[in-house]
Design a protein around this motif. Sequence first.
Motif, PDB file in Angstrom:
ATOM      1  N   ARG A  59       0.839  -1.191   0.000  1.00 39.73           N
ATOM      2  CA  ARG A  59       0.000   0.000   0.000  1.00 39.73           C
ATOM      3  C   ARG A  59       0.878   1.246   0.000  1.00 39.73           C
ATOM      4  O   ARG A  59       2.092   1.166   0.017  1.00 39.73           O
ATOM      5  CB  ARG A  59      -0.919   0.004   1.213  1.00 39.73           C
ATOM      6  N   ARG A 198      -8.133  -4.078  -9.501  1.00 42.62           N
ATOM      7  CA  ARG A 198      -9.144  -4.271  -8.457  1.00 42.62           C
ATOM      8  C   ARG A 198      -8.554  -3.971  -7.089  1.00 42.62           C
ATOM      9  O   ARG A 198      -9.149  -3.280  -6.273  1.00 42.62           O
ATOM     10  CB  ARG A 198      -9.631  -5.713  -8.520  1.00 42.62           C
ATOM     11  N   ASP A 199      -7.337  -4.496  -6.851  1.00 38.87           N
ATOM     12  CA  ASP A 199      -6.677  -4.219  -5.567  1.00 38.87           C
ATOM     13  C   ASP A 199      -6.451  -2.739  -5.382  1.00 38.87           C
ATOM     14  O   ASP A 199      -6.657  -2.194  -4.297  1.00 38.87           O
ATOM     15  CB  ASP A 199      -5.324  -4.928  -5.513  1.00 38.87           C
ATOM     16  N   ARG A 202      -9.656  -0.977  -4.611  1.00 37.45           N
ATOM     17  CA  ARG A 202     -10.071  -1.312  -3.253  1.00 37.45           C
ATOM     18  C   ARG A 202      -9.231  -0.527  -2.234  1.00 37.45           C
ATOM     19  O   ARG A 202      -9.732  -0.060  -1.230  1.00 37.45           O
ATOM     20  CB  ARG A 202      -9.921  -2.807  -3.033  1.00 37.45           C
ATOM     21  N   ARG A 288      -1.044 -15.464  -7.053  1.00 34.89           N
ATOM     22  CA  ARG A 288      -0.902 -14.237  -7.822  1.00 34.89           C
ATOM     23  C   ARG A 288      -1.258 -14.495  -9.283  1.00 34.89           C
ATOM     24  O   ARG A 288      -1.966 -13.722  -9.915  1.00 34.89           O
ATOM     25  CB  ARG A 288       0.555 -13.776  -7.713  1.00 34.89           C
ATOM     26  N   PRO A 293      -6.924 -11.470  -4.699  1.00 32.20           N
ATOM     27  CA  PRO A 293      -6.691 -10.137  -4.134  1.00 32.20           C
ATOM     28  C   PRO A 293      -5.654 -10.179  -3.005  1.00 32.20           C
ATOM     29  O   PRO A 293      -5.359 -11.248  -2.460  1.00 32.20           O
ATOM     30  CB  PRO A 293      -8.062  -9.713  -3.605  1.00 32.20           C
ATOM     31  N   ALA A 294      -5.140  -9.001  -2.669  1.00 38.51           N
ATOM     32  CA  ALA A 294      -3.997  -8.918  -1.755  1.00 38.51           C
ATOM     33  C   ALA A 294      -4.272  -9.602  -0.422  1.00 38.51           C
ATOM     34  O   ALA A 294      -3.425 -10.333   0.098  1.00 38.51           O
ATOM     35  CB  ALA A 294      -3.634  -7.459  -1.536  1.00 38.51           C
ATOM     36  N   ARG A 295      -5.468  -9.393   0.131  1.00 35.53           N
ATOM     37  CA  ARG A 295      -5.757  -9.978   1.433  1.00 35.53           C
ATOM     38  C   ARG A 295      -5.746 -11.495   1.365  1.00 35.53           C
ATOM     39  O   ARG A 295      -5.208 -12.180   2.236  1.00 35.53           O
ATOM     40  CB  ARG A 295      -7.118  -9.472   1.918  1.00 35.53           C
TER      41      ARG A 295
END
Lengths: 437, 490
Positions: A59, A198-199, A202, A288, A293-295
Amino acid sequence: MRKAGTAAGWALAVGVGGFVVWGVGWAAYAGVREPGAACAFGGVVLLGELLRVPPGTDREGAPLATAGGLGYALLGPTAAGVAQAVAVVAVATGAAGLMARAAGPRAGHGRHGRHARKAGPPRVEAAARRVLLVAFAAVCCQPLGGGDVLTGTAGAPRAAFLVAVLGATALWDAVLAAAVGAAVGAAGGGRPFAPGLRDGVRGLAGIGSAVCAGGVVMALAVRSAGLWAVPLVALPLLLTQASLRGHAAVRATYRQTVGALARATEVAGYTPPGHARRVSELAVAVGRELGLPARQLTLLEYAALMHDIGQLSLVDPVPGGATEPLDGERRQTIAALGGEVVRRTGAPSEVALIVERQAHPFREQPLAGRIVRAVNAYEDLTAEAAAPAGRLAAVERLRLATGYEYDPRVVEALTRVLARQSTRTWLDAGGEGKEVG
Amino acid sequence: MPGTSRRPLPREARVTVVAVCAAGALCAAPAAASATAWGTVAVLAVLYALCEPGVVPVGRHPPSAVGPFVPVLLAGALILPPSAAALVAVPGSLAGRPLPWVRRCWRAGHLAVAVWTAALAARLLGGPAALRAADLPYALLPAAVAALVFSLVSTALTGAVLVTAERCPPATAWGDPLPAALGPHLTYGLVGLTTGLLWLRGYGAFAAVLVPLPMYVACWVFARARRVRAAHDATVRALVQAVDLKDPYTRGHSERVGRASALIAAELGMDDDRVDTLRLAGILHDIGKLGVPTRVLRKSGPLDPEERRLIQLHPEYGHEMTRGVAFLEEARAAILHHHERLDGSGYPHGLAGAEIPEPARVVAVADAFDAMTSTRSYRPARPVASALAELQRCSGTHFDPPMVAALTRALTRQPDVTAPPDAPAAPGGPWPATAPTPSALPSAPGPAPEPAAGRPAPTAAPASHRVPRQAAAPTSVGEGVLLAVWAVGA
């Protein structure tokens, strides 16, 4: 992986570099407007960049610096203008990088992060992205090189306009980041465009919104109350950044401790050395590839690290630590024990579910569980075989069982990841080796 | 927090709550009589209510643990007349989180009083006028004073209810929270000031939403960090329990050695950080036993040389397992060397005298003491006095005399600290079943897990008479932000 990522980052940086040279040159030629504001906002960017959150989280690493740069761009052409905004942000970011490098690896910061990864000089890619972001916002305030669209606006319309500009800027940043990620992905190690985007979108809901709000407020408050407003708005943003830092440090510590717990099975002789780490790295690469998604990727990583923890409950180790050759019932018992243990570690319940279901047929598993299952099977099957032939045979065995045991999609993704890795390993080492990634 | 949901409130507490609510109503009453900017009050009240946890689902985990979102209240205190400002917190407090009605009323009442006082202080210093004129260096003064007053009044009222309802000692109720609350409240004051400033410049609701947003995100991130920290502590405990699982006869041994090590360290006058490190080293000293075959660990008869060799590998296994775990860096020396002896006859490296790291010398004494005073499969527990005499006898050859002396001193002062354990629990119980509930967690690495299952918690455990620096779990945004500041500054 790292090499390819760095290359894409540098390519971006070279493009942005020319832009920055233009900005600095133009600002020097035309003369600096409102030098006080330039210094104040430059200082905010510098401070935010110096206190950057250590890398390792996906992030925004320096909300204060980005918000400062955006706030400066939103002051409009009378105070900043595109060239000057780019120049100030680039110079401050670069100065922070030089200062961090001059200070060298620091002794450490705080109890949690004492030996965690250092903040280091700001990454080139992040700096380049920020410059593009600021330029975009500044151009929106001065379209077509014309006058100040903000002239004459005040109150709510002005605020609404600035919010809209930053909304557009944030979307542009998400697209840019996803594009860079996809470019890296083509070389291996990045991620496809759509999940990346998308990440990114979000992420805007959380820390991104704080950055944009900070930028708008800084611009509005400076116009209303002068430069005193800069520290007034910067302090809460600094706290936002501090909370991110704290969170990053705690996460790093947690990851290390989970790693120690995962190593327990290896030290105890239940699993081969490095097994948990290899499974987790390969599982994350497959996740990946599948666009998780990252979470979900984080959960997958924890689950993969701890997937064998149930074996600690066995009085005698399974031969070679490989659960895959065991019969289904025995495997499910071990998996259930592992799930119980993971629940006690305070990890999110999804992680426990993944571990618990790891021995189930794939239709009864969450996607992350299917990945752990297939990757673990692959690792178990190749534990002895170092040659590519053994790895091919292992993949072939997984393929044969895709009717019931393994998810065909996951096996295909695993095959693609392995193919890329073996090419790179081949290129890097000039030969083959088991150790990949 | 007043535990109103479980048992009836004492009469004094009920009187306090009713009095504060009445005072809150009195503060707000003039708003009805005078011309009030109801629009402003409504916007701020709605915003405050939205920031109450449970109203808007924020992500998967709302920051449920954070306290009232003060910046909005302080913005109200700076731009509204006191009576109107007092109303801002009321709807959110009454409607917000799922609490018993007494507690909702209490929240509304005490916040109304605190906001009213803060607004009055700001007004006396010319706050609204300074904001209207954007007179910036000066406007900081009313904002800071309003924040301080709010913080003082709210701490005082909360303390009063803690004293009456929970029978907290006054020092804990008033003295402890106040210093922790001042810094964050000053920051909230700044956010409130910016909000008010932009509000009065005609930015209206934009200001009210945008200015506090970064602060809100900070609280949200902080709440997530707290959850990760709790998970981390649980993971450390899971590591400890993994050893108990393999060797049920030593259940609780790790925790007790941790406690005794901390006791010795404190007696030697080490600072709090070192005491925490030693507690951790004591708790994890046998972690390497995970690498020893379970059959060997559980064997009750005498060991043959090969089995002895296997068991003696456990310090090195433990050292290996904890490699790369940053917060254990200092404890690792103790894990590796806790079986060294002062005369060089120990293992794994045969170090002697001062070559043995100090933490390892502490843990060695604590380990031997607990081994002697607890029941094992092959012998009953020894009384404390006899164990201490044995330690004295070996002091200088096996053990470091200052450590033995420190343990003796500490135990003569608080003899019940290391009371002998209960009979060992039945072996073979599933590991997870022995886990203590995760509610009693300290909140930082350097965790001091609570007393283990299978043994009642001694009342005078060293952890309880000296509250560790990080042990008090932060309960409000305020402390959260303070911790965040500390993370940057450290």
